[in-house]
Design a protein around this motif. Structure first.
Motif, PDB file in Angstrom:
ATOM      1  N   ALA A 449       8.127  51.108  55.554  1.00  0.00           N
ATOM      2  CA  ALA A 449       7.829  51.191  56.984  1.00  0.00           C
ATOM      3  C   ALA A 449       6.463  51.791  57.259  1.00  0.00           C
ATOM      4  N   LEU A 450       5.937  52.576  56.336  1.00  0.00           N
ATOM      5  CA  LEU A 450       4.627  53.195  56.544  1.00  0.00           C
ATOM      6  C   LEU A 450       3.475  52.253  56.212  1.00  0.00           C
ATOM      7  N   MET A 451       3.758  51.134  55.576  1.00  0.00           N
ATOM      8  CA  MET A 451       2.692  50.245  55.130  1.00  0.00           C
ATOM      9  C   MET A 451       1.850  49.649  56.255  1.00  0.00           C
ATOM     10  N   PRO A 452       2.426  49.258  57.430  1.00  0.00           N
ATOM     11  CA  PRO A 452       1.554  48.713  58.480  1.00  0.00           C
ATOM     12  C   PRO A 452       0.454  49.679  58.903  1.00  0.00           C
ATOM     13  N   ARG A 453       0.796  50.958  59.091  1.00  0.00           N
ATOM     14  CA  ARG A 453      -0.229  51.927  59.488  1.00  0.00           C
ATOM     15  C   ARG A 453      -1.240  52.143  58.362  1.00  0.00           C
ATOM     16  N   LEU A 454      -0.766  52.284  57.132  1.00  0.00           N
ATOM     17  CA  LEU A 454      -1.687  52.477  56.016  1.00  0.00           C
ATOM     18  C   LEU A 454      -2.557  51.244  55.804  1.00  0.00           C
ATOM     19  N   THR A 455      -1.962  50.057  56.012  1.00  0.00           N
ATOM     20  CA  THR A 455      -2.731  48.822  55.870  1.00  0.00           C
ATOM     21  C   THR A 455      -3.846  48.753  56.887  1.00  0.00           C
ATOM     22  N   ALA A 456      -3.544  49.085  58.127  1.00  0.00           N
ATOM     23  CA  ALA A 456      -4.557  49.045  59.178  1.00  0.00           C
ATOM     24  C   ALA A 456      -5.701  50.006  58.870  1.00  0.00           C
ATOM     25  N   LEU A 457      -5.390  51.223  58.479  1.00  0.00           N
ATOM     26  CA  LEU A 457      -6.432  52.206  58.182  1.00  0.00           C
ATOM     27  C   LEU A 457      -7.263  51.787  56.971  1.00  0.00           C
ATOM     28  N   LEU A 458      -6.595  51.325  55.932  1.00  0.00           N
ATOM     29  CA  LEU A 458      -7.296  50.986  54.703  1.00  0.00           C
ATOM     30  C   LEU A 458      -8.214  49.786  54.893  1.00  0.00           C
ATOM     31  N   PHE A 459      -7.697  48.717  55.502  1.00  0.00           N
ATOM     32  CA  PHE A 459      -8.525  47.521  55.644  1.00  0.00           C
ATOM     33  C   PHE A 459      -9.618  47.694  56.691  1.00  0.00           C
ATOM     34  N   SER A 460      -9.396  48.521  57.683  1.00  0.00           N
ATOM     35  CA  SER A 460     -10.474  48.833  58.630  1.00  0.00           C
ATOM     36  C   SER A 460     -11.606  49.553  57.914  1.00  0.00           C
ATOM     37  N   ALA A 483      -7.962  43.405  58.461  1.00  0.00           N
ATOM     38  CA  ALA A 483      -8.079  44.570  59.339  1.00  0.00           C
ATOM     39  C   ALA A 483      -7.603  44.263  60.749  1.00  0.00           C
ATOM     40  N   ASN A 484      -7.789  43.006  61.206  1.00  0.00           N
ATOM     41  CA  ASN A 484      -7.413  42.645  62.577  1.00  0.00           C
ATOM     42  C   ASN A 484      -5.975  42.141  62.689  1.00  0.00           C
ATOM     43  N   ALA A 485      -5.333  41.873  61.562  1.00  0.00           N
ATOM     44  CA  ALA A 485      -3.920  41.458  61.588  1.00  0.00           C
ATOM     45  C   ALA A 485      -3.142  42.262  60.558  1.00  0.00           C
ATOM     46  N   PRO A 486      -3.113  43.592  60.700  1.00  0.00           N
ATOM     47  CA  PRO A 486      -2.482  44.420  59.666  1.00  0.00           C
ATOM     48  C   PRO A 486      -0.977  44.259  59.600  1.00  0.00           C
ATOM     49  N   ASN A 487      -0.337  43.937  60.725  1.00  0.00           N
ATOM     50  CA  ASN A 487       1.123  43.846  60.716  1.00  0.00           C
ATOM     51  C   ASN A 487       1.604  42.647  59.915  1.00  0.00           C
ATOM     52  N   GLN A 488       0.891  41.516  60.051  1.00  0.00           N
ATOM     53  CA  GLN A 488       1.248  40.364  59.236  1.00  0.00           C
ATOM     54  C   GLN A 488       0.965  40.629  57.761  1.00  0.00           C
ATOM     55  N   ALA A 489      -0.144  41.303  57.491  1.00  0.00           N
ATOM     56  CA  ALA A 489      -0.475  41.629  56.108  1.00  0.00           C
ATOM     57  C   ALA A 489       0.569  42.553  55.501  1.00  0.00           C
ATOM     58  N   SER A 490       1.119  43.445  56.325  1.00  0.00           N
ATOM     59  CA  SER A 490       2.081  44.419  55.801  1.00  0.00           C
ATOM     60  C   SER A 490       3.384  43.757  55.367  1.00  0.00           C
ATOM     61  N   ILE A 491       3.721  42.578  55.917  1.00  0.00           N
ATOM     62  CA  ILE A 491       4.932  41.874  55.489  1.00  0.00           C
ATOM     63  C   ILE A 491       4.788  41.440  54.044  1.00  0.00           C
ATOM     64  N   ALA A 492       3.640  40.793  53.739  1.00  0.00           N
ATOM     65  CA  ALA A 492       3.396  40.402  52.357  1.00  0.00           C
ATOM     66  C   ALA A 492       3.288  41.630  51.459  1.00  0.00           C
ATOM     67  N   LEU A 493       2.655  42.674  51.954  1.00  0.00           N
ATOM     68  CA  LEU A 493       2.508  43.900  51.186  1.00  0.00           C
ATOM     69  C   LEU A 493       3.861  44.550  50.930  1.00  0.00           C
ATOM     70  N   GLY A 494       4.754  44.481  51.919  1.00  0.00           N
ATOM     71  CA  GLY A 494       6.079  45.063  51.753  1.00  0.00           C
ATOM     72  C   GLY A 494       6.888  44.366  50.680  1.00  0.00           C
ATOM     73  N   THR A 779      -1.865  42.242  47.029  1.00  0.00           N
ATOM     74  CA  THR A 779      -1.003  42.522  45.882  1.00  0.00           C
ATOM     75  C   THR A 779      -1.481  43.742  45.120  1.00  0.00           C
ATOM     76  N   GLY A 780      -2.791  43.883  44.966  1.00  0.00           N
ATOM     77  CA  GLY A 780      -3.318  45.049  44.265  1.00  0.00           C
ATOM     78  C   GLY A 780      -2.954  46.347  44.964  1.00  0.00           C
ATOM     79  N   ILE A 781      -3.117  46.356  46.293  1.00  0.00           N
ATOM     80  CA  ILE A 781      -2.747  47.563  47.043  1.00  0.00           C
ATOM     81  C   ILE A 781      -1.239  47.777  46.978  1.00  0.00           C
ATOM     82  N   GLY A 782      -0.465  46.668  47.053  1.00  0.00           N
ATOM     83  CA  GLY A 782       0.987  46.786  46.939  1.00  0.00           C
ATOM     84  C   GLY A 782       1.405  47.340  45.589  1.00  0.00           C
ATOM     85  N   ILE A 783       0.690  46.929  44.532  1.00  0.00           N
ATOM     86  CA  ILE A 783       1.014  47.434  43.196  1.00  0.00           C
ATOM     87  C   ILE A 783       0.719  48.923  43.103  1.00  0.00           C
TER      88      ILE A 783
END
Length: 854
Positions: A449-460, A483-494, A779-783
């Protein structure tokens, strides 16, 4: 057109929506269904196997106990026969039936045969199923039940030993061979129950147990209050015997297998969790892709409630299909396992029975609802967001990422992480690591659940950094999109995070356990050669003459002998192993794998006997270093003091070690189970074994070097963890499919975006390069995040769950090679999937892809 308020129209609309979604993306739905089916199948199979084995074992125990109201058992393996006359003549006892129970070793067999010695005249009133039936019509053999060479075998034992009436059967008694004659069969034995019965006097004489019993079955007179009499007799026999009931043995057996069963069921729940997340991923992508369509439905009259129920129903149907497949697969798996491997669950908790699977309707309903429930739960968040979305905003292109904006709120995730950390500090509940399991679940949920926020900060941050350093166009476009679509990215990251973190946690736990066991074996096997009369059973002992002969063999400079018996300290718990061996009190660490804190010597009171306890004794009985305890050794309670705590990976229900000299002084027992031999510097183990075989009893001995014992022990370890290995592999495989379907789904949903890029001059090759960069970055960040989360979960498994489940500690070890291989496979899979899906997405006409914007 009919009104959407009409039930028929609404029902037809729901069918269209569901059928259209499944036709468009069948693989994604199939992966989610498979994950749910795996979790349900594993949990249902474990339940069916255990229920069948436990029920059959309980029935076997009841048949051996017959109509006995109470059983008097020895506190240390054997019971003094002198107690029998007093109980037989007790005013409250109608019948007292003595029983001697041996696990007899057989030459050439790696499993013993249980032999019960009974008084046929007494047993007829208490345990009639134990009366053997002669298979001969000869009147001279009608009294075979009293013959000193006659033995009666159950049908399963006859089949196992491949013998018939009148044929001889050989058993190991000490270092000698004892031959008995099959006089008949036990018609009252349970199917698959391997037991034998003979006259108790003959059994005592033949196997060297004169004056010893295992238990005395008591049938009370009418009107005697069983509970009151039990308490009175227990007080009278304290230190000599335990007074139990049949249900006590059933409770002990259930307690023995409970931790193992619960851990297997938790593995099943892990698979269900993976399935729930895949359902969430599937539904979230579906909602994002159909956002404008769902908004249009709202415009034409579909209410929020109807839309919410429709999306929940889509997830629920996935769960119901997975549950149905799981129930069928679980039943088939249970039947297969029981047929080929028996009901021991890999842990050896239900020996001597051959259960058959029976369908359990109530359990099937529970697992069906569980599978459907987690699927609905996985659909809840996407369905709620789709129902709450404003139709006007949702109809606009480019608003897809807003659909999951609520997932970026960090507070629920942080609350889960904090709660999980708190739960790791709580004690076990009902002797099970309930809070440890909850901590693992909360860490998983919180981390994902924390990945969307971390994704947004990291990719920004990375996007700004790419602009400053002047990175290439492809990298800039990839980072800007993420960076502009972090929520969609977080699904794949999750998806990467859930599969990889669970794999990391299980891999670290199993590797830590296996390496700790290997290191432990190196410490507990210091000798050059080990000798025993038989690997299984309690009838093949080394007497004093055999011990002296072994120690005198040329090439042997030191011979340590070991004796293992059992102590009954609590009727509701399994017996505790009492191990007697030479121990140097000044330096016990030379022969014992002491835990930290027990390395320094403890002052022992002059009137107390020093003993060293395993870690399980601390958890189960509350013993501590320096504590005075009373142990039933030698027929009475002995004053002892705990001199230290040692690690034991064999006996999870407790073990106590004492010096061999103290044991022999208290009990008078001079026999030994094993011999540890140290050889001269120039002597080879092969030469010493050849000399040992030249002894009069040398052919009856079994020999093993430390390396052979280690190899065999680790093979048993791997076999016991076969289910864990299988689930780990399947979890990784499902995770790979989940990552693949997530990336492909998002890529196909971005066809309009790719069309716009193509329209402004970006080539197809460059688009594929963008997708490869995005897939590799995600995938790298997810790993990396999965490794951090998996490492945190492994700490809970190693230092909380395992000690609270099995009462032993271990050292932490990380299998870097395995983790690197799985990480590389995930990384390559994600990149290739993104490129493959992108090739299809950019294959169409660029103008047609963006026509909705015109």
């Amino acid at each position: 057109m009919a009104s959407l308020d009409h039930p028929a129209s609404l029902h037809q609309l729901r069918r269209w929506l569901l059928a259209g979604e499944w036709r468009a993306h069948p693989v994604r739905s199939l992966v989610a269904i498979t994950a749910i089916a795996l979790g349900v199948a594993l949990g249902f199979a474990i339940h069916l196997i255990n229920a069948a084995a436990f029920n059959e074992f309980s029935a076997a125990v009841k048949s051996l106990s017959g109509q006995a109201d109470l059983q008097v058992r020895g506190t240390q393996t054997w019971l003094d026969e002198a107690l029998y006359p007093a109980l037989a003549m007790h005013a409250a006892v109608a019948v007292a039936s003595p029983v001697l129970e041996l696990n007899a070793a057989l030459p050439g067999q790696d499993q013993p045969l249980k032999i019960l010695g009974i008084d046929v005249f007494r047993a007829a009133s208490v345990t009639p199923d134990l009366i053997g039936k002669a298979d001969s019509s000869d009147e001279n053999q009608s009294f075979d039940m009293l013959a000193d060479d006659a033995i009666f075998l159950s049908p399963a034992a006859l089949q196992w030993l491949q013998v018939g009436p009148g044929e001889p059967v050989q058993f190991r008694t000490g270092t000698r061979t004892n031959t008995l004659r099959v006089a008949g069969s036990l018609q009252g034995a349970r199917a698959g129950q391997r037991i034998a019965v003979m006259d108790i006097g003959a059994l005592q004489w033949r196997f060297g147990h004169i004056g010893q019993l295992s238990r005395i079955d008591l049938k009370l007179k009418t009107g005697v209050n069983r509970e009151t009499f039990k308490q009175q007799l227990a007080r009278q026999l304290q230190g000599q015997a335990l007074v139990t009931e049949t249900r006590d043995q059933e409770t002990r057996t259930a307690n023995m297998s409970r931790a193992y069963r619960v851990n297997l069921n938790v593995l099943a729940l892990v698979a269900l969790f993976t399935g729930a997340f895949l359902v969430f991923s599937t539904q979230a992508q579906s909602v994002i892709r159909r956002r404008s369509q769902l908004a249009l439905l709202r415009v034409v009259g579909v209410t929020r409630r109807q839309l919410l129920l429709q999306l929940l129903a889509e997830g629920g149907i996935l769960g119901m299909l997975g549950s149905l497949l799981g129930l069928a697969g679980g039943y088939a798996a249970a039947a297969t396992a029981l047929h080929f491997f028996g009901g021991d669950l890999g842990g050896g908790y239900f020996p001597g029975v051959q259960p058959s699977v029976h369908f359990a309707p109530v359990a099937a309903l529970v697992f069906f609802l569980l599978g459907a429930g987690v699927a609905v739960l996985g659909s809840a968040s996407p369905a709620w967001e789709a129902a709450r979305a404003q139709p006007a905003q949702a109809l606009k292109p480019g608003s897809e990422d807003v659909a999951l904006a609520r997932l970026a709120r960090p507070w629920p995730a942080l609350a889960c992480l904090v709660s999980g950390a708190v739960f790791t500090q709580l004690p076990p509940l009902f002797n099970l690591p309930v809070f440890g399991y909850l901590a693992v679940a909360l860490l998983l949920i919180g981390g994902i659940a924390l990945m969307p926020r971390l994704t947004a900060l990291l990719f920004s941050f990375l996007s700004e950094l790419a602009e400053k350093i002047g990175a290439g166009a492809l990298a800039t476009l990839s980072l800007a999109r993420l960076a502009n679509a972090p929520n969609q990215a977080s699904i794949a990251l999750g998806g990467v995070l859930s599969s990889f973190s669970l794999m990391v946690a299980m891999a670290i736990m199993v590797a830590s356990f296996r390496i700790s066991v290997d290191d432990w074996l190196l410490q507990v096997l210091p000798a050059d050669l080990y000798v025993q009369a038989a690997a299984a059973g309690n009838t093949a002992m080394l007497d004093q003459d055999a011990q002296a002969a072994i120690a005198a063999v040329p090439g042997i400079v030191r011979a340590d002998f070991l004796r293992i018996t059992q102590l009954s300290l609590d009727p509701s718990r399994p017996t505790v192993a009492l191990i007697a061996r030479p121990i140097d009190f000044a330096d016990p660490g030379r022969s014992l794998p002491l835990v930290e804190g027990s390395l320094s010597a403890v002052p022992i009171a002059p009137d107390a006997i020093p003993v060293w306890i395993s870690e399980a004794m601390v958890d189960l009985y509350g013993y501590q270093t320096g504590q005075r305890i009373r142990l039933p050794v030698g027929g009475r309670l002995q004053d002892c003091m705990v001199a230290g705590i040692w690690r034991d990976y064999v006996r999870q229900f407790g073990a106590i070690q004492m010096r061999l000299a103290d044991y022999r002084r208290l009990t008078g027992d001079r026999q030994a189970d094993d011999a540890a031999l140290w050889l001269e510097t120039n002597a080879s183990a092969t030469d010493v074994v050849d000399r040992l075989k030249q002894l009069p009893f040398g052919a009856a001995l079994e020999y093993a070097q430390p390396g052979e014992i280690r190899t065999q022990s680790l093979a048993i370890f791997d076999r016991s963890f076969a289910v864990t290995y299988l689930l780990e592999a399947v979890a990784v495989l499902i995770g790979l499919f989940g990552v693949a379907t997530t990336f492909s789904g998002q890529t196909l949903a971005r066809a309009r975006e790719f069309g716009m890029l193509r329209h402004i001059g970006v080539t197809r090759r460059q688009v594929l390069g963008i997708l490869a960069i995005e897939g590799s970055l995600l995938t790298g960040i997810g790993i990396v995040a999965g490794f951090v989360l998996g490492f945190a979960i492994s700490l809970i498994l190693v230092f909380v769950v395992n000690p609270q489940s099995f009462h032993w500690s271990m050292q932490l070890h990380l299998p870097w090679t395995l983790l690197a291989i799985v990480a590389a496979v995930l990384l390559a899979s994600a990149a290739l999937t993104a490129v493959a899906a992108g090739s299809y997405a950019v294959s169409g006409n660029a103008i047609r892809a963006v026509r909705e914007d015109w």
